[in-house]
Write a protein that holds these residues in place. Structure first.
Motif, PDB file in Angstrom:
ATOM      1  N   PRO A   7       0.786  -1.240   0.000  1.00 41.06           N
ATOM      2  CA  PRO A   7       0.000   0.000   0.000  1.00 41.06           C
ATOM      3  C   PRO A   7       0.813   1.283   0.000  1.00 41.06           C
ATOM      4  CG  PRO A   7      -0.311  -1.263   2.043  1.00 41.06           C
ATOM      5  CD  PRO A   7       0.386  -2.150   1.087  1.00 41.06           C
ATOM      6  N   ASN A   8       1.882   1.356   0.790  1.00 42.89           N
ATOM      7  CA  ASN A   8       2.645   2.608   0.837  1.00 42.89           C
ATOM      8  C   ASN A   8       3.330   2.896  -0.496  1.00 42.89           C
ATOM      9  OD1 ASN A   8       1.959   3.238   3.488  1.00 42.89           O
ATOM     10  ND2 ASN A   8       3.632   2.054   4.339  1.00 42.89           N
ATOM     11  N   GLU A  53       2.664  -0.773   6.716  1.00 44.03           N
ATOM     12  CA  GLU A  53       1.731  -1.171   5.656  1.00 44.03           C
ATOM     13  C   GLU A  53       0.361  -1.502   6.248  1.00 44.03           C
ATOM     14  OE1 GLU A  53       2.817  -0.823   2.585  1.00 44.03           O
ATOM     15  OE2 GLU A  53       4.894  -0.481   3.233  1.00 44.03           O
ATOM     16  N   LEU A  54       0.352  -2.195   7.376  1.00 43.97           N
ATOM     17  CA  LEU A  54      -0.910  -2.511   8.046  1.00 43.97           C
ATOM     18  C   LEU A  54      -1.652  -1.244   8.467  1.00 43.97           C
ATOM     19  CD1 LEU A  54       0.152  -5.512  10.318  1.00 43.97           C
ATOM     20  CD2 LEU A  54      -1.568  -5.598   8.506  1.00 43.97           C
ATOM     21  N   LYS A  55      -0.927  -0.294   9.005  1.00 44.75           N
ATOM     22  CA  LYS A  55      -1.560   0.954   9.456  1.00 44.75           C
ATOM     23  C   LYS A  55      -2.185   1.702   8.281  1.00 44.75           C
ATOM     24  CE  LYS A  55       0.984   3.390  12.365  1.00 44.75           C
ATOM     25  NZ  LYS A  55       2.207   3.928  13.025  1.00 44.75           N
ATOM     26  N   THR A  56      -1.494   1.709   7.148  1.00 48.34           N
ATOM     27  CA  THR A  56      -2.034   2.376   5.960  1.00 48.34           C
ATOM     28  C   THR A  56      -3.313   1.687   5.496  1.00 48.34           C
ATOM     29  OG1 THR A  56       0.139   3.144   5.238  1.00 48.34           O
ATOM     30  CG2 THR A  56      -1.558   2.970   3.548  1.00 48.34           C
ATOM     31  N   LEU A  75      -5.377  -1.225  15.618  1.00 49.94           N
ATOM     32  CA  LEU A  75      -4.226  -0.355  15.424  1.00 49.94           C
ATOM     33  C   LEU A  75      -4.636   1.099  15.541  1.00 49.94           C
ATOM     34  CD1 LEU A  75      -2.587  -2.095  12.309  1.00 49.94           C
ATOM     35  CD2 LEU A  75      -1.792  -2.207  14.683  1.00 49.94           C
ATOM     36  N   THR A  76      -3.700   1.934  15.924  1.00 49.91           N
ATOM     37  CA  THR A  76      -3.892   3.383  15.937  1.00 49.91           C
ATOM     38  C   THR A  76      -2.793   4.008  15.078  1.00 49.91           C
ATOM     39  OG1 THR A  76      -2.424   3.876  17.805  1.00 49.91           O
ATOM     40  CG2 THR A  76      -4.694   3.182  18.326  1.00 49.91           C
TER      41      THR A  76
END
Length: 391
Positions: free
Chosen positions: A284-285, A325-328, A381-382
């Motif tokens: 994603p990034n 990547e998970l956060k995005t 997640l935050t």
């Protein structure tokens, strides 16, 4: 010595979350996972941590050898301008030692809790770094050649490079549909099938790729013209790129499709009907860096595909971090649950790279690495969430 770590949650990945659980580890090997207040822990020294314990991350797509291109490409320019910039920059003398850049990138991934990497290589330069690294690497020796008359020579060079990477695990793979001739595809497909190798390919990273295969139109025509490549031989397929090249592969070939930014629902149905063992990898990034767009993740969720994550290279990313990547993904798709996407970041990638016997999940006898994700909201997640490598 046995170390005991307790956290708000332990995510085994292959089992249910264990609230206030404790995990016992000796020399990296998992001995046991205990429920809250287990009597077996009465006389044990337990290190209490705040956050969520997960296995080491698996990065299914990276380009270690491009690490020295960090901050050298414009953001949001689109795939073709990005490729042109990478090609132009690689032709110049590097501003820093590429080996040092690769070592730094390797250390970055290790610090960020990555334990296994599927890495794209065009040259042998990354071998020394990989041999010294505590990270497991599977090298995808990437071939590029759209002109059919050059296919045999390009393949032979790739096969030689494959041999040079031994004893490291490696495959010979195509770069992308728009950069590999049908003849070269067939050479690689035969080689991968005969050697039992994994196959990875950049897929539908730009809508221009689909335009080329559907109509023989779009910006890739100018791209080839600028490179003095004659594509008069190429015929429009009247269908998207992924539907055009998958029939060239053996039916039982394990295949990783990377990026999938412009994959359509029709493409997904086609892939399902093909009954091939397809894994999708999202970066994603990098997608935001290059095309300012993410794949339509929802389309992939209900079709029982193996979904994985990658970072791509530092040429298209500011960090090599699977948590990032998970956060995005979670910021863009709030309905996603970490209990599901953590599989994309761990066991699913381990299964594709065929290292799930030891990596990817918190199970007795495995040595998967141990990460602590902090600054969580329960199991969510935050934007502030961080990862610390425990083991």
């Amino acid at each position: 010595m046995v170390n005991y770590y307790s956290a708000d949650y332990i995510l085994p990945v292959t089992g249910s979350p264990v609230k206030n659980g404790t995990i016992a580890v000796k020399k990296g090997s998992i001995l046991e996972i205990y429920e809250e207040n287990s009597p077996a822990l009465a006389d044990k020294q337990v290190q209490r941590l705040q956050g969520v314990i997960v296995p080491g991350f698996v990065n299914c797509h990276c380009h270690l050898e491009l690490s020295w291109l960090h901050n050298k490409t414009p953001k949001g320019s689109g795939l073709i301008p990005f490729i042109k910039e990478v090609v132009k920059t690689r032709r110049k003398p590097p501003e820093e030692d590429p080996a040092e850049a690769m070592e730094r990138a390797d250390r970055m991934m290790y610090k960020n809790g990555i334990v296994a990497v599927g890495d794209i290589s065009n040259v042998i330069d990354s071998k020394a770094v990989k041999q010294k690294s505590p990270i497991y690497y599977h090298t995808f020796v990437e071939l590029i050649g759209f002109e059919p008359d050059r296919a045999k020579d390009i393949f032979r060079a790739g096969a030689d490079l494959f041999e040079e990477f031994k004893p490291l695990k490696a495959s010979v793979v195509p770069h992308a549909p728009y950069s590999v001739s049908r003849r070269l595809f067939r050479f690689m497909s035969k080689f991968c099938w005969e050697t039992g190798s994994l196959l990875s390919i950049h897929n539908q990273e730009s809508e221009e790729e689909n335009k080329l295969f559907r109509y023989k139109s779009g910006d890739f025509l100018d791209f080839y013209r600028d490179l003095n490549i004659d594509i008069s031989f190429f015929k429009a397929q009247a269908r998207n790129s992924v539907q055009s090249f998958i029939p060239l592969l053996p039916e039982k070939q394990k295949l990783l499709l990377v990026h999938n930014t412009y994959t359509s629902l029709k493409d997904i149905y086609f892939i399902k009907r093909s009954e091939r063992e397809v894994t999708f990898c999202f970066c994603p990034n990098a997608n935001l860096h290059i095309e300012k767009r993410l794949p339509k993740i929802e389309m992939f969720l209900h079709n029982d595909f193996n979904l994985t994550l990658g970072t791509d290279s530092l040429a298209s990313n500011d960090n090599l971090c699977i948590l990032s990547e998970l956060k995005t993904l979670h910021a863009a798709f709030p309905s996603l649950e970490l209990t599901e996407t953590i599989k994309w970041a761990t066991i699913n990638g381990a299964r594709f790279l065929e290292v799930d016997e030891n990596l990817g999940s918190l199970e007795k006898g495995k040595k998967p690495g141990l990460n602590l994700i902090t600054k969580m909201n329960g199991l969510s997640l935050t934007p502030e969430s961080e990862v610390t490598k425990l083991v």
